[in-house]
Design a protein around this motif. Structure first.
Motif, PDB file in Angstrom:
ATOM      1  N   ARG A 218       0.851  -1.193   0.000  1.00 32.88           N
ATOM      2  CA  ARG A 218       0.000   0.000   0.000  1.00 32.88           C
ATOM      3  C   ARG A 218       0.888   1.245   0.000  1.00 32.88           C
ATOM      4  N   ASP A 219       0.433   2.253  -0.746  1.00 33.62           N
ATOM      5  CA  ASP A 219       1.191   3.495  -0.875  1.00 33.62           C
ATOM      6  C   ASP A 219       2.661   3.209  -1.147  1.00 33.62           C
TER       7      ASP A 219
ATOM      8  N   ASN B 267      -4.102   5.845   2.904  1.00 35.61           N
ATOM      9  CA  ASN B 267      -5.031   6.350   1.900  1.00 35.61           C
ATOM     10  C   ASN B 267      -6.066   5.258   1.640  1.00 35.61           C
ATOM     11  N   LYS B 268      -7.224   5.405   2.250  1.00 34.69           N
ATOM     12  CA  LYS B 268      -8.236   4.347   2.169  1.00 34.69           C
ATOM     13  C   LYS B 268      -8.820   4.209   0.769  1.00 34.69           C
ATOM     14  N   ASP B 269      -8.684   5.243  -0.057  1.00 41.79           N
ATOM     15  CA  ASP B 269      -9.222   5.190  -1.412  1.00 41.79           C
ATOM     16  C   ASP B 269      -8.147   4.855  -2.447  1.00 41.79           C
ATOM     17  N   GLU B 270      -7.024   4.369  -1.971  1.00 47.13           N
ATOM     18  CA  GLU B 270      -5.909   4.092  -2.871  1.00 47.13           C
ATOM     19  C   GLU B 270      -6.263   3.005  -3.890  1.00 47.13           C
ATOM     20  N   LYS B 271      -5.834   3.222  -5.122  1.00 52.21           N
ATOM     21  CA  LYS B 271      -5.979   2.203  -6.159  1.00 52.21           C
ATOM     22  C   LYS B 271      -4.692   1.386  -6.202  1.00 52.21           C
TER      23      LYS B 271
ATOM     24  N   GLU C   5      -7.440  -3.535   3.984  1.00 50.00           N
ATOM     25  CA  GLU C   5      -8.163  -4.002   2.817  1.00 50.00           C
ATOM     26  C   GLU C   5      -9.441  -4.741   3.200  1.00 50.00           C
TER      27      GLU C   5
ATOM     28  N   LYS D   1     -11.450  -3.759   5.558  1.00 51.06           N
ATOM     29  CA  LYS D   1     -12.469  -2.799   5.996  1.00 51.06           C
ATOM     30  C   LYS D   1     -13.380  -2.427   4.846  1.00 51.06           C
TER      31      LYS D   1
END
Length: 494
Positions: free
Chosen positions: A325-326, A458-462, A491, A493
């Motif tokens: 992530r990120d 970043n919960k909206d991360e692609k 992921e 959540k």
């Protein structure tokens, strides 16, 4: 009034003392609501940072924090570097060897990636072959357009190290391509590491085959090394810096015994070895670890009667610190790690691409990885100073403490019968598991943070998508990324 009278500068201030510093810290802590009176020790103990090796990083170091004399660069115990002039030749900073890793199983893809690297600043290659990478018989095709006398190759072949070594040596001696290299000019490392393979997979270590290969190589290829003392399996299982040092030293001693038992004189046996350590975003910890590694090996060489010369160190940016992530934050982590490895005196450095935790890296990620080193070397001139950390009270003390911690681990392994016996008995896994659990607990409690995962996610991360790496044989020590359980929780959540 003379100019000397006008420039009194620091003499106009009161003399700084540790007691005055303590008084100021006490005042700041009280204003912050810290219950200083309930603490029995010195006030600086409240600010000390514990390590996983049993000592603490202090908030202040002074001349009173003594450490053994580190000597001079290029002289025993080589704490300050393997060369008396460091990476500098005349007025030119040569720098460390920029070594990039390639593990893509497709021959054409790897051949193109290798050429792109060599055309853009990479100096040597680290090729993964066998089960976890390229087919062994693909080496001639991958290296068809490579001048192997100018770009040395280091192999990582797991259990297939003998076949891979023969294939690489055949490439060097192939006169049909008009690139045949004289035996005395062949460089690099054939990558035999049966103990490291044992640590990763649980497969019994074939030391006899490694010793036979080293003996054969030493006879003909006087500048080629054949054995890697790889500490990455221990680091990637979650070890502390001291454990990584101790297990690496125990592995090196096991190889030294095997090579000398096979008939190699100790001076030639030592020339077959190369160390590989992890470099992390803990800048000062990495610098101190590499300095301590040279000091510890110098002591072993002294006791064994080996020539007083440093064994090359290959530093690789840590896998445990990488995130899926990120992943852009991985660029910052690997830059810090690369800088620390160079300052710590690594002879070769590999920066892992920022997407390495996701799968096989793409061309952009490989370009960022090699440019990280190019910028540090060519623009920041990070290799322009010999042992820039030398003389720092903090670094010298940290180096000494890590050397003692690593030596204690080494002694424990030797008492257990050596590194192979310690792996077979579960001693190594047990000790590393305790450190891994302690670090995980600190992450759970928020005492340590992983940017982009445990803090500021970043919960909206692609998510980035990459081709998966070839399956790595398991059965030995686990491979961990500390971000992985927290990424899974994010992921999960809704």
């Amino acid at each position: 009034m003379t100019s000397a009278d006008q420039l009194r500068l620091a003499s106009e201030f009161d003399t700084a003392t540790k007691d005055r510093w303590r008084a100021m810290v006490d005042k700041v802590l009280r204003r912050s609501g810290v219950d200083v009176d309930s603490h029995d020790g010195a006030v600086e103990d409240l600010l000390a940072s514990p390590t996983y090796d049993g000592f603490a990083i202090q908030p202040l170091y002074t001349a009173d924090d003594t450490a053994p004399d580190a000597g001079f660069p290029g002289l025993p115990p080589f704490t300050r570097g393997s060369s008396p002039v460091g990476p500098v030749r005349g007025a030119v900073a040569i720098g460390w060897d920029v070594r990039q890793r390639h593990a893509h199983p497709d021959v054409d893809t790897t051949r193109r990636a290798v050429l792109a690297d060599l055309e853009n600043g990479v100096a040597s290659l680290w090729l993964v072959v066998g089960e976890a990478g390229l087919p062994v018989d693909a080496l001639p095709d991958v290296l068809a357009d490579v001048y192997v006398d100018l770009a040395p190759v280091t192999l990582d072949a797991g259990a297939d190290f003998v076949a891979a070594a023969d294939a690489l040596l055949a490439v060097h001696g192939d006169k049909t391509t008009e690139k045949g290299v004289r035996p005395g000019e062949v460089l690099g490392n054939l990558g035999a590491d049966p103990i490291g393979h044992r640590a990763r997979t649980g497969t019994p270590a074939d030391l006899d085959a490694a010793a036979a290969l080293a003996t054969r190589v030493a006879e003909r290829y006087v500048n080629l090394r054949s054995v890697v003392v790889d500490a990455l399996p221990y680091h990637e299982a979650g070890s502390s810096d001291g454990q990584e040092l101790g297990y690496a030293l125990a592995t090196a001693v096991a190889y030294l015994r095997a090579l000398t038992d096979a008939g190699l004189p100790v001076d030639r046996a030592v020339r077959q070895l190369e160390f590989r350590f992890a470099a992390t975003a803990d800048q000062f910890g990495t610098i101190a670890k590499l300095r301590a590694a040279r000091r510890m090996w110098a002591r072993v060489a002294e006791v064994c009667g080996a020539p007083q010369a440093a064994v090359p160190i290959h530093a690789v940016t840590s896998s445990t610190m990488m995130t899926r992530r990120d992943p852009w934050n991985n660029m910052l982590r690997t830059t810090l790690a690369c800088f620390a490895a160079g300052v710590g005196g690594a002879d070769a450095v590999t920066v892992q691409p920022f997407d390495a935790a996701i799968g096989l890296p793409d061309a952009f990620a490989r370009r960022i990885a090699r440019n990280t080193q190019s910028i540090l070397l060519e623009e920041s001139r990070a290799a322009g100073v010999i042992d820039p950390a030398g003389g720092s009270w903090y670094v010298e003390r940290h180096t000494d403490e890590l050397a003692h911690a690593g030596w204690s681990v080494f002694q424990e392994v030797e008492k257990a019968g050596g590194i192979a016996a310690a792996l077979d008995s579960g001693l190594v896994e047990e000790r590393i598991a305790a450190v891994r659990a302690a670090r995980t607990a600190r992450l759970d409690a928020g005492d340590e943070a992983i940017t982009g995962v445990t803090v500021f996610p970043n919960k909206d991360e692609k998510p980035l998508l990459r081709e998966p790496e070839p399956a790595v044989p398991s059965g030995g020590l686990p491979r961990v990324r500390y971000a992985e359980p927290f990424e899974a929780a994010l992921e999960a959540k809704p």
